[in-house]
Write a protein that holds these residues in place. Structure first.
Motif, short mmCIF file in Angstrom:
data_model
loop_
_atom_site.label_atom_id
_atom_site.label_comp_id
_atom_site.label_asym_id
_atom_site.label_seq_id
_atom_site.Cartn_x
_atom_site.Cartn_y
_atom_site.Cartn_z
N GLU A 3 7.78 6.46 -6.06
CA GLU A 3 8.50 5.28 -5.61
C GLU A 3 9.38 5.66 -4.41
OE1 GLU A 3 10.31 1.83 -8.31
OE2 GLU A 3 11.52 3.64 -8.35
N GLN B 127 11.56 0.87 -2.41
CA GLN B 127 10.95 0.30 -3.60
C GLN B 127 11.90 0.37 -4.79
OE1 GLN B 127 7.52 2.85 -3.53
NE2 GLN B 127 6.16 1.18 -2.88
N THR B 128 12.62 1.48 -4.90
CA THR B 128 13.61 1.63 -5.97
C THR B 128 14.71 0.58 -5.83
OG1 THR B 128 13.17 4.00 -6.11
CG2 THR B 128 15.24 3.21 -7.06
#
Length: 61
Positions: free
Chosen positions: A5, A9-10
């Motif tokens: 990730e 995205q996190t």
């Protein structure tokens, strides 16, 4: 952060999980790390945390 990730995205996933908000784009602002973010758990595990700050653009419910 999950395996494979990206930071963006996190941030997107965490924002949605915590608030239900979705975002079109993130703009990187700053990153904090170093000895001030060191933490030792009661079981003696040690970590150096990293804090990434993003500005969320195009936020929607």
């Amino acid at each position: 952060m999950e395996l494979r990730e990206s930071l963006e995205q996190t941030a997107k996933r965490e924002l949605f999980e915590e608030t239900g908000l979705k975002v079109k784009n993130f703009r990187f602002v700053d990153i904090f790390s170093g000895k001030d973010l060191y933490f030792k758990y009661p079981n003696n595990d040690e970590v150096y945390n990293i804090i990434c700050i993003f500005l969320a653009e195009g936020v929607k419910w």
